[in-house]
Design a protein around this motif. Structure first.
Motif, mmCIF file in Angstrom:
data_model
loop_
_atom_site.group_PDB
_atom_site.id
_atom_site.type_symbol
_atom_site.label_atom_id
_atom_site.label_comp_id
_atom_site.label_asym_id
_atom_site.label_seq_id
_atom_site.Cartn_x
_atom_site.Cartn_y
_atom_site.Cartn_z
ATOM 1 N N CYS A 37 0.838 -1.207 0.000
ATOM 2 C CA CYS A 37 0.000 0.000 0.000
ATOM 3 C C CYS A 37 0.870 1.252 0.000
ATOM 4 O O CYS A 37 1.830 1.347 0.775
ATOM 5 C CB CYS A 37 -0.911 -0.002 1.228
ATOM 6 S SG CYS A 37 -2.121 1.338 1.253
ATOM 7 N N ILE A 82 1.703 5.125 0.854
ATOM 8 C CA ILE A 82 1.372 5.871 2.073
ATOM 9 C C ILE A 82 0.147 6.768 1.895
ATOM 10 O O ILE A 82 -0.638 6.966 2.815
ATOM 11 C CB ILE A 82 2.605 6.682 2.543
ATOM 12 C CG1 ILE A 82 2.369 7.181 3.979
ATOM 13 C CG2 ILE A 82 2.933 7.828 1.576
ATOM 14 C CD1 ILE A 82 3.622 7.707 4.638
ATOM 15 N N ASN A 132 -2.473 6.061 0.275
ATOM 16 C CA ASN A 132 -3.708 5.266 0.187
ATOM 17 C C ASN A 132 -3.993 4.465 1.466
ATOM 18 O O ASN A 132 -4.815 3.563 1.457
ATOM 19 C CB ASN A 132 -3.628 4.283 -0.997
ATOM 20 C CG ASN A 132 -3.627 4.997 -2.323
ATOM 21 O OD1 ASN A 132 -4.190 6.074 -2.454
ATOM 22 N ND2 ASN A 132 -2.955 4.394 -3.295
ATOM 23 N N LEU A 133 -3.278 4.804 2.556
ATOM 24 C CA LEU A 133 -3.398 3.994 3.758
ATOM 25 C C LEU A 133 -4.830 3.914 4.313
ATOM 26 O O LEU A 133 -5.272 2.873 4.775
ATOM 27 C CB LEU A 133 -2.461 4.504 4.843
ATOM 28 C CG LEU A 133 -1.046 3.941 4.810
ATOM 29 C CD1 LEU A 133 -0.178 4.612 5.871
ATOM 30 C CD2 LEU A 133 -1.061 2.444 5.052
ATOM 31 N N GLU A 134 -5.545 5.033 4.240
ATOM 32 C CA GLU A 134 -6.906 5.026 4.783
ATOM 33 C C GLU A 134 -7.776 4.012 4.040
ATOM 34 O O GLU A 134 -8.535 3.258 4.643
ATOM 35 C CB GLU A 134 -7.534 6.415 4.666
ATOM 36 C CG GLU A 134 -8.917 6.485 5.315
ATOM 37 C CD GLU A 134 -9.492 7.896 5.333
ATOM 38 O OE1 GLU A 134 -10.730 8.008 5.485
ATOM 39 O OE2 GLU A 134 -8.737 8.865 5.207
ATOM 40 N N CYS A 146 -6.624 1.361 2.364
ATOM 41 C CA CYS A 146 -6.129 0.007 2.621
ATOM 42 C C CYS A 146 -6.553 -0.515 3.997
ATOM 43 O O CYS A 146 -6.687 -1.715 4.194
ATOM 44 C CB CYS A 146 -4.586 0.000 2.542
ATOM 45 S SG CYS A 146 -3.948 0.308 0.877
ATOM 46 N N LEU A 147 -6.711 0.396 4.965
ATOM 47 C CA LEU A 147 -7.052 -0.015 6.320
ATOM 48 C C LEU A 147 -8.534 -0.281 6.513
ATOM 49 O O LEU A 147 -8.932 -0.795 7.558
ATOM 50 C CB LEU A 147 -6.588 1.048 7.311
ATOM 51 C CG LEU A 147 -5.073 1.164 7.491
ATOM 52 C CD1 LEU A 147 -4.726 2.405 8.302
ATOM 53 C CD2 LEU A 147 -4.512 -0.079 8.163
#
Length: 380
Positions: free
Chosen positions: A370, A372, A374-376, A378-379
């Motif tokens: 993922c 950085i 797009n972390l929201e 991916c989580l």
């Protein structure tokens, strides 16, 4: 120090490792009562054949007994004796510590063992702790990754070309000639050290059944002797039913038990993922067989598929164990479904060693890439 052969009954006053009939020897049943103490060695001080040299302990024993959710699926009360919490991540440390204590008292300058895994690491570590030289004999095809984990302690690791099955007996002869005390799989002090598992279980609960992954037979004999001594000293009212668990691909004890034979036979072409219990001709096999018959205990085999499934189930509870350790859980479903283990009973399964030592067969997966930014996403 009074030893006896569990097969022919001959007794010895000196600390021999095997009887003249070829079978392992064991210390006679000890009498005593528990003390108040910090460690299992102190609490059961007069249950050991020698005084443990506590200054060389690495904190072995007193491992957790963990209540398992897996029992709820099967309608039983299941507890896991987590031997991976020992200093070198397996139950072997208990036996190694007591055997090294004897080696120190007897004046040995070197100890050794025949092993490619848990026992090799354990002997090397405790030899380093006690300032003794370690001689570790391994087979010529021993896994390089495992050997690194042994040699880190500074002992001599020797690859031996030839029949690995002969090494056990050859090492005892060489040890006598060279002044090296070999602490192999069913060394009588090693078996005594394993009694502590039974003592600790009895301090916390009264199981109806105990599942024990079994290879050479030393662990099974030690746990059995521990419970027998507790009962003979009036500390428990009755023995739990002990169950030997072997991999289907290498099960010489269970095969002899099933076929009604008095002695085990060599298991040809062993093949199993549970390499830690893949001994085709276990040196304590006949002694285990005798215990199974004498106390009406059980011997069960499990498939590699069942072992892998059980290993994953244990990991789902936060316990990562080697395949051999998972064999008890693999056997449990079969035993409950057949009615051999009734619903509502209390069961303890021994987790013998850590999965960190056997990573080669583990599948990858479950890892996500993922960015950085797009972390929201991916989580979610």
């Amino acid at each position: 120090m009074k030893l006896r052969c569990p097969i022919c009954g001959r007794t010895y006053e000196e600390p021999v490792q095997r009887c003249s009939c070829g079978e392992p020897v064991e210390f006679k049943i000890l009498k005593g009562e528990p003390y108040i103490g910090k460690s299992v060695w102190e609490r059961f001080w007069n249950f050991w054949p020698i005084e443990p040299v506590l200054e060389f302990s690495l904190g072995e024993g007193d491992t957790p007994l963990v209540k398992s959710r897996l029992g709820e699926e099967l309608g039983i009360r299941l507890y896991l004796k987590n031997e991976t919490a020992n200093p070198t991540w397996s139950f072997k440390d208990r036996g190694t510590f007591l055997a090294v204590s004897y080696a120190i008292k007897a004046g040995y300058k070197a100890v050794g063992t025949v092993s490619t895994g848990n026992m090799a690491a354990s002997v090397a570590a405790y030899a380093a702790r006690a300032g003794l030289s370690a001689k570790i004999l391994v087979s010529e095809n021993a896994d390089e990754e495992k050997l690194k984990a042994v040699s880190v302690y500074g002992g001599s690791v020797i690859r031996v070309r030839g029949d690995y099955g002969r090494l056990y007996f050859e090492s005892l002869k060489l040890g006598e000639n060279l002044g090296v005390y070999f602490i192999n799989s069913d060394n009588p002090f090693r078996v005594e050290g394993y009694k502590g598992i039974a003592f600790e279980i009895a301090e916390e609960t009264t199981p109806d059944y105990v599942l024990i992954p079994t290879s050479s037979g030393g662990l099974f004999r030690g746990i059995a002797k521990g419970f027998i001594e507790l009962m003979r000293n009036g500390l428990i009212e009755e023995l739990p039913k002990l169950i030997t668990v072997q991999a289907k691909g290498c099960s010489p004890i269970c095969r002899a038990f099933r076929e009604g034979k008095a002695r085990i036979e060599h298991f040809e072409r062993p093949k199993t993922i549970a390499k830690a219990i893949a001994n085709p001709y276990p040196p304590s096999g006949n002694a285990v067989l005798k215990l199974l018959r004498e106390f009406n205990w059980l011997c069960v085999t499990v498939s590699d598929e069942g072992i892998i499934e059980a290993q994953k189930k244990l990991a789902g509870e936060g316990l990562f164990v080697q395949p051999a350790s998972a064999t008890g859980i693999a056997a449990l479903k079969k035993l409950v479904e057949s009615g051999t283990i009734p619903e509502g009973t209390k069961v303890v399964s021994i987790l013998t060693g850590s999965g960190l030592k056997t990573l080669s067969h583990m599948e990858g997966g479950g890892i996500m890439e993922c960015a950085i930014g797009n972390l929201e996403k991916c989580l979610r």
